[in-house]
Enzyme design. Structure first.
Site, PDB file in Angstrom:
ATOM      1  N   ARG A  14       0.844  -1.198   0.000  1.00  0.00           N
ATOM      2  CA  ARG A  14       0.000   0.000   0.000  1.00  0.00           C
ATOM      3  C   ARG A  14       0.885   1.256   0.000  1.00  0.00           C
ATOM      4  NH1 ARG A  14      -0.486   4.507   2.685  1.00  0.00           N
ATOM      5  NH2 ARG A  14      -0.186   3.398   4.632  1.00  0.00           N
ATOM      6  N   ASP A  15       1.544   1.513   1.119  1.00  0.00           N
ATOM      7  CA  ASP A  15       2.386   2.715   1.196  1.00  0.00           C
ATOM      8  C   ASP A  15       3.487   2.643   0.128  1.00  0.00           C
ATOM      9  OD1 ASP A  15       3.620   5.029   2.237  1.00  0.00           O
ATOM     10  OD2 ASP A  15       3.127   4.448   4.275  1.00  0.00           O
ATOM     11  N   HIS A 212       3.907   3.902  12.887  1.00  0.00           N
ATOM     12  CA  HIS A 212       4.175   3.856  11.449  1.00  0.00           C
ATOM     13  C   HIS A 212       5.250   4.918  11.186  1.00  0.00           C
ATOM     14  CE1 HIS A 212       2.582   3.697   7.148  1.00  0.00           C
ATOM     15  NE2 HIS A 212       3.217   4.857   7.141  1.00  0.00           N
ATOM     16  N   HIS A 214       8.489   6.563   8.896  1.00  0.00           N
ATOM     17  CA  HIS A 214       9.240   6.674   7.633  1.00  0.00           C
ATOM     18  C   HIS A 214      10.679   7.028   7.995  1.00  0.00           C
ATOM     19  CE1 HIS A 214       6.139   6.512   4.373  1.00  0.00           C
ATOM     20  NE2 HIS A 214       5.380   6.510   5.457  1.00  0.00           N
ATOM     21  N   CYS A 245       4.149   9.313   0.856  1.00  0.00           N
ATOM     22  CA  CYS A 245       2.816   9.836   0.559  1.00  0.00           C
ATOM     23  C   CYS A 245       2.887  10.731  -0.670  1.00  0.00           C
ATOM     24  CB  CYS A 245       2.288  10.634   1.755  1.00  0.00           C
ATOM     25  SG  CYS A 245       0.707  11.406   1.397  1.00  0.00           S
ATOM     26  N   ASN A 254       9.126   4.030   3.936  1.00  0.00           N
ATOM     27  CA  ASN A 254       8.890   3.542   5.306  1.00  0.00           C
ATOM     28  C   ASN A 254      10.168   2.923   5.861  1.00  0.00           C
ATOM     29  OD1 ASN A 254       6.254   3.252   3.702  1.00  0.00           O
ATOM     30  ND2 ASN A 254       5.588   3.025   5.806  1.00  0.00           N
TER      31      ASN A 254
HETATM   32  N1  COA Z   1     -12.996   4.814  -3.726  1.00  0.00           N
HETATM   33  C1  COA Z   1     -13.468   4.922  -4.991  1.00  0.00           C
HETATM   34  N2  COA Z   1     -14.124   6.000  -5.428  1.00  0.00           N
HETATM   35  C2  COA Z   1     -14.329   7.002  -4.555  1.00  0.00           C
HETATM   36  C3  COA Z   1     -13.869   6.940  -3.228  1.00  0.00           C
HETATM   37  C4  COA Z   1     -13.169   5.791  -2.826  1.00  0.00           C
HETATM   38  N3  COA Z   1     -12.691   5.689  -1.602  1.00  0.00           N
HETATM   39  N4  COA Z   1     -14.202   8.074  -2.612  1.00  0.00           N
HETATM   40  C5  COA Z   1     -14.859   8.829  -3.492  1.00  0.00           C
HETATM   41  N5  COA Z   1     -14.950   8.186  -4.674  1.00  0.00           N
HETATM   42  C6  COA Z   1     -15.555   8.653  -5.912  1.00  0.00           C
HETATM   43  C7  COA Z   1     -16.943   9.200  -5.686  1.00  0.00           C
HETATM   44  O1  COA Z   1     -17.885   8.192  -5.781  1.00  0.00           O
HETATM   45  C8  COA Z   1     -17.030  10.239  -6.785  1.00  0.00           C
HETATM   46  O2  COA Z   1     -17.259   9.552  -7.987  1.00  0.00           O
HETATM   47  P1  COA Z   1     -18.130  10.204  -9.179  1.00  0.00           P
HETATM   48  O3  COA Z   1     -17.358  11.392  -9.618  1.00  0.00           O
HETATM   49  O4  COA Z   1     -18.173   9.118 -10.188  1.00  0.00           O
HETATM   50  O5  COA Z   1     -19.439  10.545  -8.557  1.00  0.00           O
HETATM   51  C9  COA Z   1     -15.639  10.806  -6.857  1.00  0.00           C
HETATM   52  O6  COA Z   1     -14.784   9.782  -6.356  1.00  0.00           O
HETATM   53  C10 COA Z   1     -15.459  12.070  -6.044  1.00  0.00           C
HETATM   54  O7  COA Z   1     -15.942  11.817  -4.714  1.00  0.00           O
HETATM   55  P2  COA Z   1     -15.667  12.840  -3.505  1.00  0.00           P
HETATM   56  O8  COA Z   1     -16.318  12.292  -2.289  1.00  0.00           O
HETATM   57  O9  COA Z   1     -16.036  14.224  -3.944  1.00  0.00           O
HETATM   58  O10 COA Z   1     -14.123  12.692  -3.303  1.00  0.00           O
HETATM   59  P3  COA Z   1     -12.988  13.796  -3.465  1.00  0.00           P
HETATM   60  O11 COA Z   1     -12.781  14.099  -4.894  1.00  0.00           O
HETATM   61  O12 COA Z   1     -13.239  14.892  -2.512  1.00  0.00           O
HETATM   62  O13 COA Z   1     -11.705  12.961  -2.984  1.00  0.00           O
HETATM   63  C11 COA Z   1     -10.780  11.251  -1.559  1.00  0.00           C
HETATM   64  C12 COA Z   1     -11.618  12.508  -1.642  1.00  0.00           C
HETATM   65  C13 COA Z   1     -10.630  10.924  -0.101  1.00  0.00           C
HETATM   66  C14 COA Z   1     -11.515  10.130  -2.274  1.00  0.00           C
HETATM   67  C15 COA Z   1      -9.425  11.475  -2.267  1.00  0.00           C
HETATM   68  O14 COA Z   1      -8.891  12.691  -1.872  1.00  0.00           O
HETATM   69  C16 COA Z   1      -8.435  10.357  -1.965  1.00  0.00           C
HETATM   70  O15 COA Z   1      -8.586   9.239  -2.451  1.00  0.00           O
HETATM   71  N6  COA Z   1      -7.402  10.606  -1.176  1.00  0.00           N
HETATM   72  C17 COA Z   1      -6.471   9.581  -0.756  1.00  0.00           C
HETATM   73  C18 COA Z   1      -5.129   9.905  -1.234  1.00  0.00           C
HETATM   74  C19 COA Z   1      -4.154   8.837  -0.842  1.00  0.00           C
HETATM   75  O16 COA Z   1      -4.251   7.707  -1.275  1.00  0.00           O
HETATM   76  N7  COA Z   1      -3.181   9.229  -0.027  1.00  0.00           N
HETATM   77  C20 COA Z   1      -2.136   8.362   0.395  1.00  0.00           C
HETATM   78  C21 COA Z   1      -2.501   7.463   1.513  1.00  0.00           C
HETATM   79  S1  COA Z   1      -2.630   8.268   3.056  1.00  0.00           S
HETATM   80 ZN    ZN Z   2       3.300   6.010   5.415  1.00  0.00          ZN
END
Ligand code: COA
Ligand code: ZN
Length: 316
Positions: A14-15, A212, A214, A245, A254
Site C-alpha cells: 500500500r504505502d 508507522h 518513515h 505519501c 517507510n
Molecule cells: N474509492 C473509490 N471511489 C471514490 C472513493 C473511494 N474511496 N471516494 C470517493 N470516490 C468517488 C466518488 O464516488 C465520486 O465519484 P463520481 O465522480 O463518479 O461521482 C468521486 O470519487 C469524487 O468523490 P468525492 O467524495 O467528492 O471525493 P474527493 O474528490 O473529494 O476525494 C478522496 C476525496 C478521499 C476520495 C481522495 O482525496 C483520496 O482518495 N485521497 C487519498 C489519497 C491517498 O491515497 N493518499 C495516500 C494514503 S494516506
Molecule cells: Zn506512510
C-alpha cells in the site's frame, strides 16, 4: 520462559506501491502477499480503497482484496480514506480496515480534500455503518484509525502534541478498535516519539497501538527503539523500504521490513518472521520494480554470523 513478541505489519503493498511508477499485476501483488505469509509476516495492508483516478496502482483493489482473503493465514487489511472506501472494503469482505486522517489540517486538505475535523466525523460514520450493517461479517470488522503527520508536517510544519492526543481521544470515543500513530514525513525523533507514545498509551487502555515510521531522515529505527521504550509492540514497515505519501512533498520510504525485523529480534522480541525469506521476496520485487529506490542494511550487508532469532534464544 514466556517469549515477548512484537508485530511487524507489511505496508509495502500500500504505502510502498502508491509511490512507484510501475503498476504491478494483481497476480504479482498476491504472490507478494502469499510469500510474506510463508515468511511469517501475516499482517498485511494489501491495498488501498481510493479512486483509481487518484492512485491508478490501486485500480485492482477489489481483486487484490478478494485474492488476499483466500490466502491461508493472512490477516488482510486495507487503507481507506473515507466512508466510500470503507463501504468498498466491507463489500469485498475485508475484516480489517485502516482509516487514515492527518493531525496536520493542511496535509489532510491536500490528501483527502477535507479538514481533519471533517475526517474525524467521517470515521464516526464508518463506525456507524459497520455497527448498523445487517451483515454479521461486516459488524465484526476491526476498524483501526491512523493519525498521519503526528510528529510534524512538510506543509504545515509543527503539529501540536495536544492536538494529536485530542484526536486520539476523539477516535477512541468514536469507536476505534486500534490506533496507529504515523510519522508520514519522517520528522520524528526518538525523544519526541518516547514522549508522545507514552501519552498515547496512557489514553488507549486495552486498545492496541501501532507506530508507522518513515526513514526519511535516518531516524526510523531509532524511533522504533523509542516507541518500544514507551511500550509499543506493533510496527508498520515496508519491504525494501519502499513508500511515501504522494500528497506530502519530499516524502520517502517507510522503515524497511527486513531491518525492522532484524532490530526487533535482536532486542529479544519474537516477530515470527524469517529474515532470509524476506530477502528472497525483496529480490523478486526489486526485479518487478526497476529503478525504484530500495533501501536496507541487511539486504546490503547480510545478517551477522552472530545473529540468533529471539525465538531460538528463548528455546535455548
Ligand atoms: N474509492 C473509490 N471511489 C471514490 C472513493 C473511494 N474511496 N471516494 C470517493 N470516490 C468517488 C466518488 O464516488 C465520486 O465519484 P463520481 O465522480 O463518479 O461521482 C468521486 O470519487 C469524487 O468523490 P468525492 O467524495 O467528492 O471525493 P474527493 O474528490 O473529494 O476525494 C478522496 C476525496 C478521499 C476520495 C481522495 O482525496 C483520496 O482518495 N485521497 C487519498 C489519497 C491517498 O491515497 N493518499 C495516500 C494514503 S494516506
Ligand atoms: Zn506512510
Amino acid at each position: 520462559m514466556t517469549k515477548e513478541t512484537a508485530q511487524v505489519r507489511e505496508v509495502g503493498l500500500r504505502d510502498g506501491l502508491q509511490m512507484v511508477r510501475t503498476i504491478l499485476s494483481t497476480e504479482q501483488k498476491l504472490e507478494w502477499c502469499a510469500r510474506m505469509v510463508d515468511a511469517g509476516c501475516t499482517q498485511i495492508e494489501v491495498t488501498s480503497f481510493v479512486p483509481p483516478k487518484i492512485v491508478p496502482q490501486f485500480a485492482d483493489a477489489v481483486e487484490v482484496a478478494t485474492g488476499a482473503l483466500k490466502i491461508d493465514g493472512l490477516h488482510a487489511a486495507a487503507l481507506v480514506p473515507n466512508l466510500k472506501g470503507a463501504q468498498r472494503a466491507f463489500d469485498v469482505g475485508l475484516r480489517k480496515i485502516h482509516y487514515v486522517l492527518s493531525a496536520s489540517n493542511e496535509h489532510n486538505l491536500k490528501n483527502v480534500r477535507r479538514t481533519t475535523v471533517e475526517s474525524a466525523e467521517d470515521f464516526a460514520r464508518i463506525v456507524a455503518a459497520r455497527d448498523e450493517s445487517g451483515d454479521a461479517g461486516v459488524r465484526s470488522t476491526v476498524l483501526g484509525a491512523g493519525v498521519a503527520t503526528a510528529f510534524g508536517c512538510t506543509i504545515q510544519g509543527r503539529v501540536d502534541e495536544r492536538f494529536v492526543l485530542g484526536l486520539v481521544e476523539t477516535l477512541l470515543k468514536a469507536g476505534a478498535d486500534e490506533i496507529t500513530i504515523a510519522d508520514t514525513v519522517g520528522y520524528a525523533n526518538p525523544g519526541q516519539v518516547r514522549a508522545l507514545m507514552r501519552r498515547v498509551l496512557a489514553l488507549t487502555g486495552d486498545v492496541p497501538v501501532a507506530c508507522h515510521f518513515h526513514d526519511t531522515r535516518g531516524l526510523g529505527l531509532a524511533n522504533v527503539i523509542a516507541a518500544l521504550d514507551a511500550g509499543v509492540r506493533s510496527f508498520d514497515a515496508s519491504l525494501g523500504g519502499l513508500g511515501g505519501c504522494p500528497f506530502a512533498p519530499n516524502a520517502t520510504g517507510n522503515i524497511n521490513t527486513e531491518d525492522t525485523v532484524f532490530l526487533l529480534e535482536s532486542e529479544g522480541l519474537d516477530t515470527g518472521i524469517d529474515i532470509g525469506a524476506l530477502l528472497a521476496i525483496r529480490e523478486t520485487i526489486a526485479g518487478w520494480l526497476p529503478g525504484e529506490p530500495f533501501t536496507g542494511a541487511i539486504a546490503r550487508a547480510g545478517l551477522p554470523k552472530t545473529f540468533a532469532r529471539a525465538e531460538t534464544e528463548a528455546l535455548a
